[in-house]
Design a protein around this motif. Structure first.
Motif, PDB file in Angstrom:
ATOM      1  N   MET A   1       0.822  -1.214   0.000  1.00  0.00           N
ATOM      2  CA  MET A   1       0.000   0.000   0.000  1.00  0.00           C
ATOM      3  C   MET A   1       0.855   1.264   0.000  1.00  0.00           C
ATOM      4  O   MET A   1       0.529   2.233  -0.688  1.00  0.00           O
ATOM      5  CB  MET A   1      -0.907   0.028   1.238  1.00  0.00           C
ATOM      6  N   LEU A   2       1.911   1.263   0.782  1.00  0.00           N
ATOM      7  CA  LEU A   2       2.730   2.466   0.992  1.00  0.00           C
ATOM      8  C   LEU A   2       4.213   2.103   0.923  1.00  0.00           C
ATOM      9  O   LEU A   2       4.925   2.136   1.932  1.00  0.00           O
ATOM     10  CB  LEU A   2       2.417   3.080   2.364  1.00  0.00           C
ATOM     11  N   PRO A   3       4.711   1.757  -0.242  1.00  0.00           N
ATOM     12  CA  PRO A   3       6.078   1.232  -0.337  1.00  0.00           C
ATOM     13  C   PRO A   3       7.166   2.162   0.174  1.00  0.00           C
ATOM     14  O   PRO A   3       8.164   1.705   0.711  1.00  0.00           O
ATOM     15  CB  PRO A   3       6.260   0.938  -1.825  1.00  0.00           C
ATOM     16  N   ARG A   4       6.988   3.455   0.026  1.00  0.00           N
ATOM     17  CA  ARG A   4       8.030   4.386   0.457  1.00  0.00           C
ATOM     18  C   ARG A   4       7.908   4.782   1.926  1.00  0.00           C
ATOM     19  O   ARG A   4       8.872   5.202   2.532  1.00  0.00           O
ATOM     20  CB  ARG A   4       8.019   5.628  -0.418  1.00  0.00           C
ATOM     21  N   GLN A   5       6.726   4.665   2.487  1.00  0.00           N
ATOM     22  CA  GLN A   5       6.523   5.085   3.874  1.00  0.00           C
ATOM     23  C   GLN A   5       6.752   3.961   4.886  1.00  0.00           C
ATOM     24  O   GLN A   5       6.981   4.234   6.057  1.00  0.00           O
ATOM     25  CB  GLN A   5       5.101   5.635   4.082  1.00  0.00           C
TER      26      GLN A   5
ATOM     27  N   PRO B   1       5.481  -5.008  -6.910  1.00  0.00           N
ATOM     28  CA  PRO B   1       5.497  -4.645  -8.330  1.00  0.00           C
ATOM     29  C   PRO B   1       6.494  -3.523  -8.574  1.00  0.00           C
ATOM     30  O   PRO B   1       6.676  -2.648  -7.731  1.00  0.00           O
ATOM     31  CB  PRO B   1       4.069  -4.187  -8.609  1.00  0.00           C
ATOM     32  N   LYS B   2       7.141  -3.592  -9.701  1.00  0.00           N
ATOM     33  CA  LYS B   2       8.075  -2.532 -10.065  1.00  0.00           C
ATOM     34  C   LYS B   2       7.261  -1.308 -10.468  1.00  0.00           C
ATOM     35  O   LYS B   2       6.286  -1.406 -11.209  1.00  0.00           O
ATOM     36  CB  LYS B   2       8.976  -2.964 -11.226  1.00  0.00           C
ATOM     37  N   ARG B   3       7.653  -0.190  -9.959  1.00  0.00           N
ATOM     38  CA  ARG B   3       6.955   1.068 -10.250  1.00  0.00           C
ATOM     39  C   ARG B   3       7.376   1.564 -11.640  1.00  0.00           C
ATOM     40  O   ARG B   3       8.532   1.441 -12.013  1.00  0.00           O
ATOM     41  CB  ARG B   3       7.298   2.128  -9.206  1.00  0.00           C
ATOM     42  N   PRO B   4       6.422   2.128 -12.376  1.00  0.00           N
ATOM     43  CA  PRO B   4       6.783   2.682 -13.687  1.00  0.00           C
ATOM     44  C   PRO B   4       7.713   3.886 -13.530  1.00  0.00           C
ATOM     45  O   PRO B   4       7.756   4.499 -12.459  1.00  0.00           O
ATOM     46  CB  PRO B   4       5.435   3.104 -14.280  1.00  0.00           C
TER      47      PRO B   4
ATOM     48  N   ALA C   1       8.813  -1.026  10.693  1.00  0.00           N
ATOM     49  CA  ALA C   1       7.398  -1.388  10.823  1.00  0.00           C
ATOM     50  C   ALA C   1       7.261  -2.889  11.069  1.00  0.00           C
ATOM     51  O   ALA C   1       6.460  -3.318  11.899  1.00  0.00           O
ATOM     52  CB  ALA C   1       6.618  -0.971   9.574  1.00  0.00           C
ATOM     53  N   LEU C   2       8.042  -3.673  10.352  1.00  0.00           N
ATOM     54  CA  LEU C   2       8.003  -5.122  10.549  1.00  0.00           C
ATOM     55  C   LEU C   2       8.491  -5.476  11.954  1.00  0.00           C
ATOM     56  O   LEU C   2       7.872  -6.285  12.647  1.00  0.00           O
ATOM     57  CB  LEU C   2       8.853  -5.834   9.492  1.00  0.00           C
TER      58      LEU C   2
END
Length: 101
Positions: free
Chosen positions: A46-50, A91-94, A55-56
Motif C-alpha cells: 500500500m505504501l512502499p516508500r513510507q 510490483p516494479k513502479r513505472p 514497521a516489521l
C-alpha cells in the motif's frame, strides 16, 4: 484470540493503527491470524516508500508484547530476510516520466 483493537498492542500508535485498519487488520485477532510478515507485506504494498523495516520489527514486537528494540538479534535477522523477500515481490513502479520520444 482477542477482539480488542489492534491499537491496544504495545507500540501500535495512531499512524500504524490507521494503516493497519486500511489494510483490513482491525483487531489483535486479525493481526495474530495473519502474522507480522503478512501484515507488513500488505502495508508495504500500500505504501512502499513510507513503510520501513522498522514497521516489521514493530509488528512482530507488538505481537510478542514488547518494544521492537528488545527483539532478539536472531529474530531481527529472520525478519530482515522476510523483508527482502517482500521487497522482491513488490510490483516494479513505472518510470516517473515518459521515455517515449
Amino acid at each position: 484470540m482477542s477482539d480488542a483493537p489492534v491499537s491496544t498492542l504495545p507500540g501500535i500508535g495512531p499512524v500504524t493503527r490507521g494503516r493497519l485498519e486500511e489494510a483490513g487488520i482491525r483487531t489483535v485477532s486479525d493481526l495474530r491470524a495473519i502474522g507480522s510478515v503478512a501484515a507488513y507485506r500488505r502495508l508495504k504494498f500500500m505504501l512502499p516508500r513510507q513503510v520501513s523495516l522498522n514497521a516489521l520489527y514493530g509488528l512482530e514486537a507488538a505481537l510478542r508484547g514488547y518494544h521492537w528494540l528488545d527483539l532478539p538479534q536472531d529474530v531481527k535477522t529472520a525478519l530482515q530476510r522476510e523483508a527482502r523477500l517482500v521487497e522482491k515481490g513488490l510490483p516494479k513502479r513505472p518510470a516517473s516520466r515518459c521515455t517515449i520520444a
